[in-house]
Design an enzyme around this catalytic site. Structure first.
Site, PDB file in Angstrom:
ATOM      1  N   GLU A 151       1.339  22.351  22.279  1.00 57.22           N
ATOM      2  CA  GLU A 151       2.318  21.684  23.171  1.00 57.22           C
ATOM      3  C   GLU A 151       2.556  22.484  24.442  1.00 57.22           C
ATOM      4  O   GLU A 151       3.669  22.568  24.939  1.00 57.22           O
ATOM      5  CB  GLU A 151       3.646  21.425  22.438  1.00 57.22           C
ATOM      6  CG  GLU A 151       3.523  20.603  21.183  1.00 57.22           C
ATOM      7  CD  GLU A 151       2.723  19.330  21.378  1.00 57.22           C
ATOM      8  OE1 GLU A 151       2.675  18.807  22.505  1.00 57.22           O
ATOM      9  OE2 GLU A 151       2.132  18.856  20.398  1.00 57.22           O
ATOM     10  N   GLY A 152       1.498  23.049  24.973  1.00 53.69           N
ATOM     11  CA  GLY A 152       1.599  23.861  26.177  1.00 53.69           C
ATOM     12  C   GLY A 152       1.784  25.313  25.798  1.00 53.69           C
ATOM     13  O   GLY A 152       2.832  25.692  25.266  1.00 53.69           O
TER      14      GLY A 152
END
Length: 593
Positions: free
Chosen positions: A443-444
């Site tokens: 998620e990043g």
């Protein structure tokens, strides 16, 4: 696992600190009360302990595999647990009644999910992704799309994924090559490959709803050309869509969640003729990344909760172990004839336990605080809504990255408390560490969160985001009672936020991103520590003069964080303010040996 989370801590954070029952004064949540909130938390604790925790090790030791028929096989307990989760309406709980939900506040829904994340990160991730997928489509999908895809997901009949990364592009979404071509009947044909898709293939539900980023004609280069599409595993008539599983990724942790490489449009599909998978546009063309950020931001806070929950479970396991493991004798007055003492009596073990406590309980406070902001934003308008949204924007990269770094460190310390036993599979803490190691990446990555915080969030609207954060922290400082440890800590926090503001200004004084962003990860760490210190000061104010071991433990953890952790931000901020370019100026050739 003997313990997953502390219900006493949750009750303190929700009711004594955040006063979460005040949300019931808002129309959307007016049907609820503390009784309903407690009912959800009681149910979550019970289900997590009985249905999720028992197969956590089994899911780790028997991860998803490809069967001879090409289907993904999972241990039976995963489906049993997820079916029970859906039957309890926990997927739909925070959704509006019009969609079959309970209008439960996000704060309570997140607290509920934390029990399942602590019990079994692999199994709980399927539900987490489905909820986030349904939230995006409920916000940006058409009524027909909501009826077709969202309602079945909320019932647990379908599950959901997010398909962003590609093998050649990784986190650089501007470089994705997946294409979407309109075919004239309102649908598109999607062709390309997506990597690292959690929950991308399984037999747990009747269908899988993939949300896919792809580029449509005429969108221009970079992220401006990206659109968002619903690409289901099965089409509405039950026909298999042109979505093929290329392979499963084998991870060191969080192994219970299938992680896949998917191909959209393999050239042999009987329905589409190999022209691509059938996709349905969400919203407008070329606005796909804007829509996807709805899910990504929710997932980032969800990752922060996952990291926190795993860290919390490891912390409680190490406390239990330290209480019963006997070894050594007190430093003062050693008597060889005396028996060994529980290791929790040793100062260095107390240090490791206090560090874990300060990390996991500080992170849980931040996650719940951000969740409460989501509830306030959803039920406000005008200036309150705008300010709440802005504060949430600034806090989101910290809420994802700080727990995923420091609750991982808590898991490392939990292994250390166990000594050699912590390194064995017979104890839970080694799996906790492996499971949590994913969270700084997905998620990043935390590096991306640093770039987002320093490059976007604190400078947006001429610095309004940072100004609001400092204003909000300052309000806590001003509310701190005079005298004693809280006043001492408030003074230290005031210095820290002053340094943060000055450092941010120094970094951007020349307006050169190449210079300002060189050490953005250091900025993220320093800002994160300052925010967690704020969370601890908030908790201390809520503790007040309350007596008892629980409150004394809060005071000790706060004291540890302010005296052992917050001081580390001063040299970090000084390094940043010096505009040091050591890393940027390093020649790749220097890594030859």
């Amino acid at each position: 696992m003997a313990h997953l989370l502390s219900r006493r801590d949750l009750d303190f954070l929700l009711y004594e600190w955040l006063d979460i029952t005040s949300l019931t004064d808002r129309d959307r949540f007016s049907a609820h009360s503390r009784d309903t909130f407690d009912g959800v938390l009681d149910l979550s604790s019970e289900m997590a302990g009985k249905l999720f925790a028992p197969h956590n090790k089994a899911g780790d030791q028997s991860p998803p595999r490809l069967g001879d028929d090409g289907r993904v096989e999972l241990i039976d307990d995963v489906k049993t647990a997820l079916d029970a989760y859906a039957a309890a309406d926990l997927i739909a709980a925070a959704f509006p009644e019009s969609l079959g939900g309970l209008d439960l506040p996000t704060t309570i829904s997140r607290a509920s999910m934390a029990w399942f994340q602590a019990a079994n990160p692999g199994t709980s991730s399927y539900a987490l992704l489905t909820t986030a997928n349904a939230n995006l489509l409920a916000a940006h999908g058409s009524p027909e799309q909501i009826d077709t895809w969202v309602r079945p997901m909320l019932r647990g009949d379908f599950s959901g994924t997010m398909c962003l990364s590609e093998p050649q592009a990784g986190s650089s979404l501007a470089d994705i090559t997946t294409k979407a071509l309109p075919v004239g009947d309102g649908t598109y044909r999607i062709s390309g490959t997506k990597m690292w898709i959690s929950g991308g293939e399984h037999e747990l539900t009747d269908n899988i709803v993939h949300l896919v980023l792809a580029k449509t004609p005429g969108g221009g280069p970079g992220v401006k050309g990206i659109s968002l599409f619903i690409v289901p595993k099965l089409l509405p008539d039950g026909t298999r869509n042109d979505v093929a599983l290329v392979g499963l990724n084998h991870k060191m942790g969080n192994r219970g969640t299938s992680n896949t490489l998917l191909n959209f449009g393999d050239g042999t599909h009987p329905v589409t003729g190999g022209t691509g998978a059938v996709g349905y546009l969400v919203g407008e063309e070329h606005r796909g990344l804007t829509y996807m950020f709805h899910m990504m931001n929710e997932a980032r806070i969800g990752v922060g909760f996952l990291a926190t929950a795993i860290g919390y479970a490891g912390y409680l396991a190490s406390v239990d172990y330290a209480k019963v493991r006997t070894q050594g004798r007190p430093v003062a007055g050693r008597d060889p004839a005396a028996g060994p003492v529980p290791i929790i009596e040793h100062a260095d073990v107390k240090r490791m336990l206090l560090a874990q406590k300060s990390y996991v309980q500080g992170a849980l406070a931040l996650g719940l605080y951000c969740s409460r902001l989501v509830d306030i934003e959803a039920t406000s308008d005008g200036d309150e809504r705008a300010r709440t949204h802005l504060l949430l924007e600034v806090l989101t990269p910290i809420a994802k990255a700080w727990p995923s770094q420091w609750c991982l460190e808590a898991n490392s310390l939990a292994i250390q408390v166990h000594g050699g036993y912590g390194y064995t599979t017979e104890f839970d803490v080694e799996q906790c560490y492996r499971d949590n190691r994913l969270n700084p990446i997905h998620e990043g990555t935390n590096g991306i969160q640093g770039l987002d915080l320093l490059g976007r969030k604190v400078v947006m609207a001429d610095g309004a985001g940072l100004a609001l954060l400092i204003e909000t922290i300052t309000a806590t400082i001003e509310a701190t009672p005079a005298g004693g440890a809280p006043a001492e800590f408030a003074a230290a926090l005031r210095i820290a936020i002053t340094d943060l503001a000055a450092t941010t200004a120094a970094l951007w004084a020349d307006g050169n991103p190449a210079v300002a962003l060189t050490n953005s990860s250091v900025y993220l760490q320093a800002a994160g520590h300052i925010v967690i210190a704020w969370m601890w000061l908030e908790q201390l104010i809520a503790v007040g003069d309350s007596a008892g071991a629980f409150y004394d433990g809060k005071r000790a953890a706060a004291r540890y964080f302010f005296r052992f952790e917050l001081p580390s931000t001063r040299p970090q901020l000084a390094l940043l303010a010096s505009l040091d370019q050591t890393t940027a100026q390093t020649d790749p050739a220097w890594f030859t040996s």
